[in-house]
Design a protein around this motif. Structure first.
Motif, PDB file in Angstrom:
ATOM      1  N   ARG A 124     -18.658 -55.014  41.877  1.00 21.11           N
ATOM      2  CA  ARG A 124     -19.556 -53.945  41.429  1.00 21.11           C
ATOM      3  C   ARG A 124     -19.621 -53.964  39.905  1.00 21.11           C
ATOM      4  NH1 ARG A 124     -20.900 -50.390  45.267  1.00 21.11           N
ATOM      5  NH2 ARG A 124     -19.687 -50.308  47.168  1.00 21.11           N
ATOM      6  N   ASP A 125     -20.769 -53.539  39.369  1.00 22.31           N
ATOM      7  CA  ASP A 125     -20.891 -53.427  37.918  1.00 22.31           C
ATOM      8  C   ASP A 125     -19.976 -52.317  37.424  1.00 22.31           C
ATOM      9  OD1 ASP A 125     -22.884 -55.383  37.058  1.00 22.31           O
ATOM     10  OD2 ASP A 125     -24.241 -54.273  38.366  1.00 22.31           O
ATOM     11  N   GLY A 126     -19.374 -52.523  36.257  1.00 30.35           N
ATOM     12  CA  GLY A 126     -18.511 -51.521  35.653  1.00 30.35           C
ATOM     13  C   GLY A 126     -19.294 -50.307  35.174  1.00 30.35           C
ATOM     14  N   ALA A 127     -18.586 -49.245  34.864  1.00 28.77           N
ATOM     15  CA  ALA A 127     -19.220 -47.995  34.445  1.00 28.77           C
ATOM     16  C   ALA A 127     -19.753 -48.063  33.022  1.00 28.77           C
ATOM     17  CB  ALA A 127     -18.228 -46.840  34.567  1.00 28.77           C
ATOM     18  N   ILE A 128     -19.081 -48.772  32.151  1.00 25.87           N
ATOM     19  CA  ILE A 128     -19.491 -48.836  30.743  1.00 25.87           C
ATOM     20  C   ILE A 128     -20.313 -50.100  30.541  1.00 25.87           C
ATOM     21  CG2 ILE A 128     -18.695 -48.975  28.361  1.00 25.87           C
ATOM     22  CD1 ILE A 128     -16.151 -47.503  29.315  1.00 25.87           C
ATOM     23  N   ARG A 129     -21.579 -49.892  30.178  1.00 26.33           N
ATOM     24  CA  ARG A 129     -22.499 -51.007  29.970  1.00 26.33           C
ATOM     25  C   ARG A 129     -23.179 -50.848  28.622  1.00 26.33           C
ATOM     26  NH1 ARG A 129     -25.259 -50.603  35.965  1.00 26.33           N
ATOM     27  NH2 ARG A 129     -23.306 -50.183  37.056  1.00 26.33           N
ATOM     28  N   ASN A 130     -23.861 -51.877  28.189  1.00 22.00           N
ATOM     29  CA  ASN A 130     -24.514 -51.839  26.880  1.00 22.00           C
ATOM     30  C   ASN A 130     -25.539 -50.719  26.767  1.00 22.00           C
ATOM     31  OD1 ASN A 130     -23.040 -54.006  26.010  1.00 22.00           O
ATOM     32  ND2 ASN A 130     -24.614 -55.501  26.455  1.00 22.00           N
ATOM     33  N   ASP A 131     -26.144 -50.338  27.865  1.00 21.59           N
ATOM     34  CA  ASP A 131     -27.194 -49.324  27.797  1.00 21.59           C
ATOM     35  C   ASP A 131     -26.732 -47.944  28.249  1.00 21.59           C
ATOM     36  OD1 ASP A 131     -26.942 -49.962  30.485  1.00 21.59           O
ATOM     37  OD2 ASP A 131     -29.093 -49.858  30.878  1.00 21.59           O
ATOM     38  N   GLY A 132     -25.432 -47.740  28.415  1.00 20.82           N
ATOM     39  CA  GLY A 132     -24.951 -46.405  28.743  1.00 20.82           C
ATOM     40  C   GLY A 132     -23.747 -46.384  29.660  1.00 20.82           C
ATOM     41  N   LEU A 133     -23.463 -45.194  30.149  1.00 22.35           N
ATOM     42  CA  LEU A 133     -22.345 -44.942  31.059  1.00 22.35           C
ATOM     43  C   LEU A 133     -22.907 -44.660  32.442  1.00 22.35           C
ATOM     44  CD1 LEU A 133     -19.286 -44.337  31.485  1.00 22.35           C
ATOM     45  CD2 LEU A 133     -19.833 -41.972  30.950  1.00 22.35           C
ATOM     46  N   TYR A 134     -22.364 -45.314  33.446  1.00 17.08           N
ATOM     47  CA  TYR A 134     -22.868 -45.198  34.814  1.00 17.08           C
ATOM     48  C   TYR A 134     -21.806 -44.595  35.728  1.00 17.08           C
ATOM     49  CZ  TYR A 134     -26.836 -48.165  33.636  1.00 17.08           C
ATOM     50  OH  TYR A 134     -27.973 -48.677  33.082  1.00 17.08           O
ATOM     51  N   VAL A 135     -22.253 -43.772  36.655  1.00 17.29           N
ATOM     52  CA  VAL A 135     -21.413 -43.249  37.726  1.00 17.29           C
ATOM     53  C   VAL A 135     -22.126 -43.582  39.027  1.00 17.29           C
ATOM     54  CG1 VAL A 135     -20.423 -41.199  38.803  1.00 17.29           C
ATOM     55  CG2 VAL A 135     -20.446 -41.404  36.309  1.00 17.29           C
ATOM     56  N   ARG A 143     -27.159 -44.167  35.817  1.00 16.71           N
ATOM     57  CA  ARG A 143     -26.882 -43.930  34.406  1.00 16.71           C
ATOM     58  C   ARG A 143     -26.837 -42.427  34.149  1.00 16.71           C
ATOM     59  NH1 ARG A 143     -30.513 -46.587  29.816  1.00 16.71           N
ATOM     60  NH2 ARG A 143     -31.939 -44.998  30.523  1.00 16.71           N
ATOM     61  N   VAL A 144     -25.703 -41.966  33.612  1.00 18.98           N
ATOM     62  CA  VAL A 144     -25.541 -40.544  33.315  1.00 18.98           C
ATOM     63  C   VAL A 144     -25.535 -40.278  31.815  1.00 18.98           C
ATOM     64  CG1 VAL A 144     -24.384 -39.981  35.487  1.00 18.98           C
ATOM     65  CG2 VAL A 144     -23.023 -40.684  33.521  1.00 18.98           C
ATOM     66  N   VAL A 145     -25.232 -41.281  31.027  1.00 19.71           N
ATOM     67  CA  VAL A 145     -25.312 -41.176  29.572  1.00 19.71           C
ATOM     68  C   VAL A 145     -26.014 -42.441  29.107  1.00 19.71           C
ATOM     69  CG1 VAL A 145     -24.048 -41.046  27.399  1.00 19.71           C
ATOM     70  CG2 VAL A 145     -23.170 -39.850  29.406  1.00 19.71           C
ATOM     71  N   SER A 146     -27.100 -42.265  28.355  1.00 20.01           N
ATOM     72  CA  SER A 146     -27.860 -43.428  27.911  1.00 20.01           C
ATOM     73  C   SER A 146     -27.443 -43.855  26.509  1.00 20.01           C
ATOM     74  CB  SER A 146     -29.359 -43.115  27.942  1.00 20.01           C
ATOM     75  OG  SER A 146     -29.674 -42.150  26.961  1.00 20.01           O
ATOM     76  N   GLU A 147     -28.191 -44.791  25.973  1.00 22.48           N
ATOM     77  CA  GLU A 147     -27.920 -45.255  24.620  1.00 22.48           C
ATOM     78  C   GLU A 147     -28.071 -44.102  23.641  1.00 22.48           C
ATOM     79  OE1 GLU A 147     -31.143 -48.028  24.919  1.00 22.48           O
ATOM     80  OE2 GLU A 147     -29.750 -49.696  24.778  1.00 22.48           O
ATOM     81  N   LEU A 180     -23.523 -38.577  21.161  1.00 23.17           N
ATOM     82  CA  LEU A 180     -24.632 -38.892  22.043  1.00 23.17           C
ATOM     83  C   LEU A 180     -25.963 -38.963  21.309  1.00 23.17           C
ATOM     84  CD1 LEU A 180     -23.564 -36.700  25.070  1.00 23.17           C
ATOM     85  CD2 LEU A 180     -23.293 -39.156  24.777  1.00 23.17           C
ATOM     86  N   ILE A 181     -26.075 -38.278  20.184  1.00 17.95           N
ATOM     87  CA  ILE A 181     -27.262 -38.387  19.332  1.00 17.95           C
ATOM     88  C   ILE A 181     -26.778 -38.520  17.890  1.00 17.95           C
ATOM     89  CG2 ILE A 181     -28.818 -37.125  20.872  1.00 17.95           C
ATOM     90  CD1 ILE A 181     -28.490 -34.667  19.070  1.00 17.95           C
ATOM     91  N   ALA A 182     -27.626 -39.075  17.062  1.00 12.39           N
ATOM     92  CA  ALA A 182     -27.257 -39.253  15.655  1.00 12.39           C
ATOM     93  C   ALA A 182     -27.273 -37.923  14.921  1.00 12.39           C
ATOM     94  CB  ALA A 182     -28.229 -40.232  14.998  1.00 12.39           C
TER      95      ALA A 182
END
Length: 165
Positions: free
Chosen positions: A109-120, A124-128, A162-164
């Motif tokens: 399975r793909d891991g939770a932490i990816r280049n484009d965000g956090l997945y559960v 995707r629950v948190v994006s870039e 999460l935002i700049a």
């Protein structure tokens, strides 16, 4: 028992001939597993010119030297291909995806932490990280309570990165 229970690493025995062969085989397998990195998990045909130490997670439909090794980790060594059957909890970083995959005991399975965000659960629950949001200002009627709440939300999002700012 002549192999370790989890990864089937060869064991040494008193009086065993050519212990260095068994020891070197164990080191080769440990080298493939320790902080594992694979080139891809989407390749079913062995590459024509692999470098010693390169590994792949064998994709479905494997052929050639990888036939019957779908889902295994195939590592090229000076002695040819070595295959490791994954165990639950094994993480492997994938060069072509830029993130890790893990084995859940039955499949990769793909891991939770990816280049484009956090997945559960692959959602995707948190994006870039996004660009900064301007603080509220102006308007004909100013609602101080609403503005304070929005400002607090923005401060929390910035504090968590999460935002700049």
């Amino acid at each position: 028992m002549d192999k370790t229970p989890r990864w089937a690493l060869p064991m040494l025995f008193a009086g065993q001939a050519q212990k260095e062969l068994f020891h070197n085989e164990a080191l080769t397998l440990i080298d493939a597993l320790l902080h594992g990195r694979a080139q891809s998990a989407d390749v079913a045909v062995p590459p024509s010119a692999p470098e010693p130490g390169q590994c792949w997670v064998v994709a479905d439909g494997a052929s050639g030297a990888w036939e019957d090794h779908e889902g295994d980790i195939a590592c090229w060594t000076e002695g040819g291909w070595r295959f490791l059957m994954p165990k639950a909890g094994l993480f492997i970083d994938l060069a072509d995806r830029g993130h890790a995959i893990f084995h859940d005991g039955s499949q990769w399975r793909d891991g939770a932490i990816r280049n484009d965000g956090l997945y559960v659960e692959d959602e995707r629950v948190v994006s870039e990280r996004q660009a900064a949001i301007a603080a509220p200002f102006g308007g004909a009627t100013i609602d101080a309570e609403a503005r304070a709440t929005i400002a607090a939300i923005l401060a929390a999002l910035r504090a968590h990165g999460l935002i700049a700012a």
